[in-house]
Write a protein that holds these residues in place. Sequence first.
Motif, PDB file in Angstrom:
ATOM      1  N   GLY A  25      54.186  11.713 -31.142  1.00 33.32           N
ATOM      2  CA  GLY A  25      53.976  13.144 -30.932  1.00 33.32           C
ATOM      3  C   GLY A  25      52.528  13.509 -30.686  1.00 33.32           C
ATOM      4  N   SER A  26      51.616  12.695 -31.173  1.00 34.15           N
ATOM      5  CA  SER A  26      50.195  13.002 -31.022  1.00 34.15           C
ATOM      6  C   SER A  26      49.579  12.350 -29.791  1.00 34.15           C
ATOM      7  N   ALA A  27      50.397  11.692 -28.980  1.00 32.89           N
ATOM      8  CA  ALA A  27      49.878  10.992 -27.812  1.00 32.89           C
ATOM      9  C   ALA A  27      49.328  11.987 -26.789  1.00 32.89           C
ATOM     10  N   VAL A  28      48.176  11.655 -26.242  1.00 30.84           N
ATOM     11  CA  VAL A  28      47.589  12.464 -25.187  1.00 30.84           C
ATOM     12  C   VAL A  28      48.179  11.993 -23.860  1.00 30.84           C
ATOM     13  N   PRO A  29      48.792  12.898 -23.089  1.00 28.57           N
ATOM     14  CA  PRO A  29      49.380  12.468 -21.819  1.00 28.57           C
ATOM     15  C   PRO A  29      48.314  11.894 -20.886  1.00 28.57           C
ATOM     16  N   PRO A  30      48.599  10.761 -20.263  1.00 25.56           N
ATOM     17  CA  PRO A  30      47.621  10.173 -19.346  1.00 25.56           C
ATOM     18  C   PRO A  30      47.523  10.997 -18.060  1.00 25.56           C
ATOM     19  N   ASP A  31      46.427  10.793 -17.336  1.00 26.70           N
ATOM     20  CA  ASP A  31      46.315  11.444 -16.031  1.00 26.70           C
ATOM     21  C   ASP A  31      47.323  10.794 -15.079  1.00 26.70           C
ATOM     22  N   VAL A  32      47.428  11.318 -13.870  1.00 26.67           N
ATOM     23  CA  VAL A  32      48.445  10.853 -12.917  1.00 26.67           C
ATOM     24  C   VAL A  32      48.300   9.364 -12.630  1.00 26.67           C
ATOM     25  N   GLU A  33      47.078   8.929 -12.376  1.00 27.32           N
ATOM     26  CA  GLU A  33      46.849   7.515 -12.077  1.00 27.32           C
ATOM     27  C   GLU A  33      47.178   6.642 -13.290  1.00 27.32           C
ATOM     28  N   GLY A  34      46.782   7.084 -14.473  1.00 24.73           N
ATOM     29  CA  GLY A  34      47.081   6.335 -15.696  1.00 24.73           C
ATOM     30  C   GLY A  34      48.567   6.273 -15.971  1.00 24.73           C
ATOM     31  N   LEU A  35      49.268   7.370 -15.699  1.00 24.01           N
ATOM     32  CA  LEU A  35      50.712   7.396 -15.904  1.00 24.01           C
ATOM     33  C   LEU A  35      51.417   6.457 -14.934  1.00 24.01           C
ATOM     34  N   ASP A  36      50.952   6.427 -13.680  1.00 24.94           N
ATOM     35  CA  ASP A  36      51.524   5.492 -12.701  1.00 24.94           C
ATOM     36  C   ASP A  36      51.346   4.048 -13.159  1.00 24.94           C
ATOM     37  N   CYS A  37      50.165   3.733 -13.647  1.00 27.34           N
ATOM     38  CA  CYS A  37      49.870   2.371 -14.119  1.00 27.34           C
ATOM     39  C   CYS A  37      50.740   2.022 -15.327  1.00 27.34           C
ATOM     40  N   LEU A  38      50.838   2.952 -16.275  1.00 27.17           N
ATOM     41  CA  LEU A  38      51.636   2.720 -17.475  1.00 27.17           C
ATOM     42  C   LEU A  38      53.113   2.579 -17.125  1.00 27.17           C
ATOM     43  N   THR A  39      53.587   3.363 -16.176  1.00 32.61           N
ATOM     44  CA  THR A  39      54.985   3.268 -15.752  1.00 32.61           C
ATOM     45  C   THR A  39      55.274   1.901 -15.141  1.00 32.61           C
ATOM     46  N   LEU A  40      54.365   1.415 -14.306  1.00 37.84           N
ATOM     47  CA  LEU A  40      54.540   0.071 -13.738  1.00 37.84           C
ATOM     48  C   LEU A  40      54.550  -0.992 -14.833  1.00 37.84           C
ATOM     49  N   GLN A  41      53.659  -0.837 -15.807  1.00 40.35           N
ATOM     50  CA  GLN A  41      53.608  -1.784 -16.926  1.00 40.35           C
ATOM     51  C   GLN A  41      54.929  -1.756 -17.699  1.00 40.35           C
ATOM     52  N   LEU A  42      55.429  -0.561 -18.006  1.00 34.05           N
ATOM     53  CA  LEU A  42      56.685  -0.439 -18.744  1.00 34.05           C
ATOM     54  C   LEU A  42      57.859  -1.003 -17.945  1.00 34.05           C
ATOM     55  N   ARG A  43      57.869  -0.774 -16.633  1.00 38.15           N
ATOM     56  CA  ARG A  43      58.931  -1.342 -15.789  1.00 38.15           C
ATOM     57  C   ARG A  43      58.911  -2.874 -15.878  1.00 38.15           C
ATOM     58  N   GLY A  44      57.728  -3.460 -15.842  1.00 39.60           N
ATOM     59  CA  GLY A  44      57.612  -4.910 -15.976  1.00 39.60           C
ATOM     60  C   GLY A  44      58.096  -5.396 -17.328  1.00 39.60           C
ATOM     61  N   HIS A  45      57.734  -4.652 -18.381  1.00 39.44           N
ATOM     62  CA  HIS A  45      58.199  -5.020 -19.724  1.00 39.44           C
ATOM     63  C   HIS A  45      59.723  -4.976 -19.794  1.00 39.44           C
ATOM     64  N   VAL A  46      60.311  -3.905 -19.252  1.00 41.10           N
ATOM     65  CA  VAL A  46      61.769  -3.769 -19.289  1.00 41.10           C
ATOM     66  C   VAL A  46      62.424  -4.912 -18.516  1.00 41.10           C
ATOM     67  N   ASP A  47      61.894  -5.239 -17.350  1.00 37.73           N
ATOM     68  CA  ASP A  47      62.449  -6.353 -16.566  1.00 37.73           C
ATOM     69  C   ASP A  47      62.452  -7.650 -17.375  1.00 37.73           C
ATOM     70  N   LEU A  48      61.323  -7.970 -17.986  1.00 42.08           N
ATOM     71  CA  LEU A  48      61.223  -9.207 -18.772  1.00 42.08           C
ATOM     72  C   LEU A  48      62.132  -9.175 -19.994  1.00 42.08           C
ATOM     73  N   LEU A  49      62.207  -8.028 -20.654  1.00 41.91           N
ATOM     74  CA  LEU A  49      63.057  -7.916 -21.836  1.00 41.91           C
ATOM     75  C   LEU A  49      64.532  -8.059 -21.486  1.00 41.91           C
ATOM     76  N   ILE A  50      64.933  -7.529 -20.348  1.00 40.53           N
ATOM     77  CA  ILE A  50      66.330  -7.676 -19.912  1.00 40.53           C
ATOM     78  C   ILE A  50      66.655  -9.149 -19.710  1.00 40.53           C
ATOM     79  N   ILE A  51      65.786  -9.866 -19.023  1.00 43.28           N
ATOM     80  CA  ILE A  51      66.012 -11.295 -18.782  1.00 43.28           C
ATOM     81  C   ILE A  51      66.121 -12.046 -20.107  1.00 43.28           C
TER      82      ILE A  51
END
Length: 123
Positions: free
Chosen positions: A35-61
Amino acid sequence: MEPTMVSSGTSAPPIDLSPLDIETMLGAADGLLTGSAVPPDVEGLDCLTLQLRGHVDLLIIELEQCVRQDDGRDDPRALAGIGEARRRLAGGPSALGPMRHAQCLARSVVALCAHLERLGVSR
């Protein structure tokens, strides 16, 4: 133990499935879910989303391998988590908005990590 390598079926190099860094994955997810997380800027959010997508892909496998190795029995909770994670990957940010989409991916990271822990995959 030798790392497991999985071919993606294309000319791309195989994916390295050495032990996952669950702590890092959960840390990335936690950054969007507290709840206390500061929302990242647009570029940071794009980077974090790509990172999370990669994590999800690996976790699924990893989770699919664990379910298959579990004496051939299906684990309905793990399979449901995999299905939900795949839907979130396929859905993209258009329906929910970029921040909400990233938070959904973060929730999938947390859920898939919990399934792996429940199935006995150590951190």
